[in-house]
Write a protein that holds these residues in place. Structure first.
Motif, short mmCIF file in Angstrom:
data_model
loop_
_atom_site.label_atom_id
_atom_site.label_comp_id
_atom_site.label_asym_id
_atom_site.label_seq_id
_atom_site.Cartn_x
_atom_site.Cartn_y
_atom_site.Cartn_z
N MET A 201 -41.93 21.64 -5.38
CA MET A 201 -41.87 21.45 -6.81
C MET A 201 -40.58 22.07 -7.35
O MET A 201 -40.18 23.14 -6.93
CB MET A 201 -43.07 22.11 -7.49
N LEU A 202 -39.98 21.36 -8.30
CA LEU A 202 -38.82 21.90 -8.99
C LEU A 202 -39.30 22.56 -10.28
O LEU A 202 -39.94 21.91 -11.10
CB LEU A 202 -37.82 20.79 -9.33
N THR A 203 -38.99 23.84 -10.44
CA THR A 203 -39.25 24.54 -11.69
C THR A 203 -37.91 24.77 -12.36
O THR A 203 -36.98 25.31 -11.75
CB THR A 203 -39.97 25.88 -11.44
N ILE A 204 -37.80 24.31 -13.61
CA ILE A 204 -36.54 24.35 -14.34
C ILE A 204 -36.80 24.75 -15.79
O ILE A 204 -37.83 24.39 -16.35
CB ILE A 204 -35.83 22.96 -14.24
N THR A 205 -35.85 25.49 -16.35
CA THR A 205 -36.03 25.88 -17.75
C THR A 205 -35.78 24.69 -18.67
O THR A 205 -35.05 23.75 -18.32
CB THR A 205 -35.07 27.01 -18.16
N ARG A 206 -36.39 24.75 -19.83
CA ARG A 206 -36.20 23.71 -20.84
C ARG A 206 -34.71 23.56 -21.19
O ARG A 206 -34.20 22.47 -21.33
CB ARG A 206 -37.01 24.06 -22.10
N ALA A 207 -33.99 24.68 -21.28
CA ALA A 207 -32.57 24.64 -21.62
C ALA A 207 -31.77 23.85 -20.58
O ALA A 207 -30.94 23.00 -20.92
CB ALA A 207 -32.01 26.05 -21.77
N LEU A 208 -32.02 24.11 -19.28
CA LEU A 208 -31.30 23.38 -18.23
C LEU A 208 -31.70 21.91 -18.21
O LEU A 208 -30.85 21.02 -18.05
CB LEU A 208 -31.56 24.02 -16.86
N PHE A 209 -32.99 21.64 -18.36
CA PHE A 209 -33.50 20.27 -18.42
C PHE A 209 -32.76 19.52 -19.53
O PHE A 209 -32.25 18.41 -19.32
CB PHE A 209 -35.01 20.32 -18.69
N ASP A 210 -32.69 20.12 -20.71
CA ASP A 210 -32.03 19.47 -21.86
C ASP A 210 -30.54 19.26 -21.61
O ASP A 210 -29.98 18.23 -22.00
CB ASP A 210 -32.25 20.29 -23.13
N GLN A 211 -29.88 20.23 -20.96
CA GLN A 211 -28.45 20.08 -20.68
C GLN A 211 -28.19 18.91 -19.73
O GLN A 211 -27.23 18.15 -19.92
CB GLN A 211 -27.89 21.37 -20.08
N ILE A 212 -29.03 18.75 -18.73
CA ILE A 212 -28.87 17.62 -17.79
C ILE A 212 -29.07 16.30 -18.52
O ILE A 212 -28.27 15.38 -18.38
CB ILE A 212 -29.84 17.77 -16.59
N VAL A 213 -30.14 16.20 -19.31
CA VAL A 213 -30.42 14.97 -20.06
C VAL A 213 -29.29 14.68 -21.06
O VAL A 213 -28.82 13.54 -21.17
CB VAL A 213 -31.79 15.04 -20.76
N ASP A 214 -28.84 15.70 -21.76
CA ASP A 214 -27.76 15.51 -22.74
C ASP A 214 -26.48 15.02 -22.06
O ASP A 214 -25.78 14.16 -22.59
CB ASP A 214 -27.48 16.82 -23.49
N HIS A 215 -26.18 15.56 -20.87
CA HIS A 215 -24.99 15.12 -20.14
C HIS A 215 -25.13 13.65 -19.73
O HIS A 215 -24.19 12.86 -19.88
CB HIS A 215 -24.76 16.01 -18.92
N ALA A 216 -26.31 13.28 -19.25
CA ALA A 216 -26.54 11.88 -18.85
C ALA A 216 -26.38 10.95 -20.04
O ALA A 216 -25.77 9.87 -19.92
CB ALA A 216 -27.94 11.74 -18.25
N ARG A 217 -26.91 11.33 -21.18
CA ARG A 217 -26.78 10.50 -22.38
C ARG A 217 -25.34 10.43 -22.87
O ARG A 217 -24.87 9.39 -23.29
CB ARG A 217 -27.69 11.04 -23.48
N ALA A 218 -24.63 11.55 -22.83
CA ALA A 218 -23.25 11.60 -23.32
C ALA A 218 -22.31 10.74 -22.49
O ALA A 218 -21.39 10.12 -23.04
CB ALA A 218 -22.75 13.05 -23.35
N ASP A 219 -22.53 10.69 -21.18
CA ASP A 219 -21.63 9.93 -20.30
C ASP A 219 -22.00 8.45 -20.21
O ASP A 219 -21.23 7.66 -19.68
CB ASP A 219 -21.58 10.54 -18.91
N HIS A 220 -23.18 8.08 -20.68
CA HIS A 220 -23.60 6.67 -20.67
C HIS A 220 -22.57 5.84 -21.42
O HIS A 220 -22.12 6.26 -22.46
CB HIS A 220 -24.98 6.55 -21.33
N PRO A 221 -22.08 4.72 -20.92
CA PRO A 221 -22.67 3.91 -19.87
C PRO A 221 -22.23 4.25 -18.45
O PRO A 221 -22.66 3.61 -17.51
CB PRO A 221 -22.23 2.50 -20.23
N ASP A 222 -21.37 5.27 -18.27
CA ASP A 222 -21.01 5.69 -16.92
C ASP A 222 -22.06 6.67 -16.41
O ASP A 222 -22.74 7.33 -17.19
CB ASP A 222 -19.64 6.36 -16.90
N GLU A 223 -22.17 6.77 -15.09
CA GLU A 223 -23.07 7.75 -14.50
C GLU A 223 -22.50 9.15 -14.71
O GLU A 223 -21.30 9.37 -14.59
CB GLU A 223 -23.26 7.50 -13.00
N ALA A 224 -23.38 10.07 -15.05
CA ALA A 224 -23.03 11.49 -15.17
C ALA A 224 -23.39 12.17 -13.86
O ALA A 224 -24.26 11.69 -13.11
CB ALA A 224 -23.80 12.12 -16.32
#
Length: 141
Positions: A1-24
């Protein structure tokens, strides 16, 4: 199981959204041997592609030297899929060379600033893909 903080989770998602339409893409480092993701390290997708990611070789060399200097290791290696589900492609499996890492994929296929996304984690060892649960916590105990 991966345990991750909400802050890190949000940073990963925000990076993916920011770089869209390219892969982050990027890494979350943690103390060597701990298995605990702590330091968010967004990377530049040198391929600048909506269907492929590639770490810049100079950036990757710098990252591994920094990890070594800090007694850290890559705990999470993440990237996004912009048009498909959050499941490792054959290329992803080929490039999965950190058997101890969690491989996180975020799908932005249904992208908009607040829209749905998939966040999934896998272990990839010797070409075998195993999905694992993700537990998001406010802070580590």
């Amino acid at each position: 199981m991966l345990t991750i903080t909400r802050a890190l989770f949000d940073q990963i998602v925000d990076h993916a959204r920011a770089d869209h339409p390219d892969e982050a893409c990027g890494v979350v480092a943690g103390p060597e041997g701990s298995g605990r993701p702590e330091r968010f390290i967004p990377m530049l997708n040198a391929a600048r592609s909506p269907t492929f990611y590639e770490f810049d070789s100079a950036d990757l060399l710098k990252l591994y030297r920094e990890l070594d200097d800090n007694d850290e290791e890559p705990v999470i290696i993440y990237h996004s899929h912009t048009a498909t589900e959050a499941y490792p492609s054959r290329t992803d499996v080929t490039y999965a060379n950190e058997p101890g890492a969690h491989y996180v994929l975020v799908s932005t296929a249904d992208h908009d600033d607040a829209g749905p996304f998939q966040f999934r984690s896998y272990r990839i060892v010797d070409g075998v893909i195993t999905e694992e649960d993700v537990k998001v916590v406010e802070e580590y105990q």
